[in-house]
Enzyme design. Structure first.
Site, PDB file in Angstrom:
ATOM      1  CG  ASP A  48      -1.785   1.124   1.410  1.00  0.00           C
ATOM      2  OD1 ASP A  48      -2.168   1.690   0.382  1.00  0.00           O
ATOM      3  OD2 ASP A  48      -2.113   1.489   2.557  1.00  0.00           O
ATOM      4  CG  ASP A  50      -1.567   7.453   1.357  1.00  0.00           C
ATOM      5  OD1 ASP A  50      -0.731   8.362   1.187  1.00  0.00           O
ATOM      6  OD2 ASP A  50      -2.514   7.239   0.568  1.00  0.00           O
ATOM      7  CG  ASP A 333      -2.303   1.943   6.928  1.00  0.00           C
ATOM      8  OD1 ASP A 333      -3.031   2.684   7.591  1.00  0.00           O
ATOM      9  OD2 ASP A 333      -2.363   1.885   5.682  1.00  0.00           O
TER      10      ASP A 333
END
Length: 493
Positions: A48, A50, A333
């Site tokens: 991912d 961010d 996250d």
């Protein structure tokens, strides 16, 4: 007569109980395993963007909060008095639940019980008695009210990603504003409006604009991301990127961290992927973007290196790449929208990025914490044995110990309002349960990979089940070799 130890006599007794080296095992560069993972079998690393490849500074939370607060006042016509409420750093932690109708923010454990002392209405804690009244005489939150699989439920919402910190803080501030000013309001409307205001910050591109205008201020530890990508490529690993962010934003950040040629590292790059739908629905086809980020019309029959794709879905991704099962290790996250389906439906290996490990392991590895935890365990063991003694003296001592046990538990060495994101008093949190369910390994940042060989195998520590005998050796030996290359890698940090 029996002599009962007092807590003043405890520290020197305890030092004998704490195994040597117990405090040195933990450091925030460690990768922790929930499940055995052999990196030798992984050829493909997915990321991912961010909070995974790009770590952001807390300054971003303040900006998101301030902008959403302005939207509430200017767009949703909320009272001007809200402006007095500035962002409160470290008021909330990730993984909390919010009761939408009651306007309460709280921490729930893995068994769906509310942790007493962690229920807030606005910025004020709610007393245990009131919590019991509000929830019908129990601390339990029934499953069907709770969030369902993806953390979205009819009555209770769980905040799982790092971007939700400003949203929770704004909820707390706005509730506080209405309550302290005695203004009648509907908590359900407030929740919806704040959720939309926070959404506007992202949708209208403000967050992207701020970061792009001041990369130095907002992006942390870019050189570590650079080192990780170089290392993986030099060992012949394939890499891909799947992000909900737009291309111009990712391009600017990656160029800042890794350089102009960042796209050479990745075999597939997908932007505006619309996760979690990317992983769950098989509807949106891939579209290719040209060098300026404009959409191309042609049908996509292969995902090629050097190209940028938009939208798409996991089924087409698997069909076009053939990357299946445990050859793939995916880093993200967000436990639900990044990791849950990948692990449960597709058998990819998953790695959760949990930046909170860094501050929390610092606390956990202090001598003070180790001593009080060992005392807590010892005390609990003593209470367990003493409870069968019914004479007045024993009862009195039992009560003293009980109070002391509560006291040791409530001294909050983590977040002052909500404590550790991983534990309530005696249980793992709901967040912890999710973390162990949806991630094979977890770590504070992607750069933790630099501390290990790329054919290293992560073995989880075998923690005894309740009906198994606890073994010190068992506990101490697996997982002590946690970070083989810590010294050599320190130059990157």
């Amino acid at each position: 007569s029996t002599h009962y130890a007092t807590s003043n006599e405890v520290p020197h007794l305890l030092s004998d109980l704490i195994p040597p080296g117990a405090c040195n095992l933990l450091n925030s560069s460690t990768i922790y395993a929930n499940n055995e993972v052999a990196l030798a079998e992984v050829d493909i690393y997915g990321f991912d963007y961010d909070y995974t490849l790009a770590m952001y500074s807390n300054a971003l939370n303040v900006m998101i909060y301030n902008k959403a607060r302005s939207f509430l006042i200017e767009h949703f016509k909320y009272p001007e008095g809200l402006r007095k409420y500035d962002y409160i750093p470290n008021f909330t932690v990730r993984g909390l639940h919010y009761d939408i109708q009651k306007g309460l923010l709280m921490k729930i454990d893995a068994f769906h019980y509310i942790q007493p002392g962690t229920v807030y209405r606005g910025l004020t804690p709610v007393s245990d008695n009131e919590v019991l009244q509000l929830f019908g005489g129990t601390y339990h939150v029934p499953l069907q009210q709770d969030s369902g699989f993806y953390g979205k439920g009819p009555k209770v919402k769980q905040f799982m990603d790092i971007f939700s910190i400003p949203e929770m803080t704004l909820l707390a501030s706005a509730n506080d504003f209405f309550i302290t000013n005695g203004i009648e309001y509907d908590p359900v409307h407030l929740f919806k409006d704040i959720s939309e205001a926070i959404g506007m910050v992202h949708l209208k591109g403000y967050m992207y604009k701020w970061v792009m205008e001041d990369l130095d201020k907002f992006i942390l530890r870019g050189e570590e991301t650079d080192a990780v990508l170089h290392r993986l490529v030099s060992h012949g690993k394939k890499m891909f990127l799947i992000t909900n962010s737009p291309f111009s934003f990712v391009d600017k950040g990656m160029t800042y961290m890794v350089g102009k040629n960042w796209r050479d590292f990745f075999d597939v790059v997908i932007v505006q992927a619309d996760k979690p739908h990317f992983f769950t629905d098989c509807i949106k086809p891939f579209r290719r973007l040209d060098g300026n980020g404009d959409l191309k019309w042609e049908k996509i029959n292969s995902l090629d290196k050097g190209q940028i794709y938009k939208q798409g879905n996991l089924f087409d991704f698997l069909r076009l790449t053939g990357w299946r099962g445990s050859r793939v290790l995916y880093f993200g996250d967000h436990l639900y929208s990044d990791l849950a389906d990948l692990m449960l439906r597709h058998g990819w290996r998953t790695a959760a990025i949990v930046p909170e490990l860094e501050p929390e392991t610092k606390v956990v590895s202090t001598d003070r914490y180790t001593v009080s935890l060992t005392w807590l365990q010892a005390l609990t063991g003593l209470m367990e044995r003493l409870q069968t003694h019914r004479d007045p003296e024993s009862k009195l001592v039992f009560e003293e110990w009980q109070n002391e046990r509560e006291e040791v538990m409530t001294k909050n060495v983590f977040n002052p309002q909500f404590g550790s994101i991983f534990r309530t008093c005696h249980n793992p949190t709901y967040f912890s349960r999710r973390l162990s369910r949806f991630s094979d390994v977890y770590m504070a940042s992607v750069s933790c990979l630099l501390n290990y060989d790329l054919d290293y195998t992560f073995y989880p520590r075998r923690t005894p089940l309740q009906h198994e005998a606890p073994l010190w050796m068992d506990q101490l030996c697996t997982g002590c070799m946690k970070t083989p290359y810590l010294e050599e890698m320190s130059h990157i940090r």
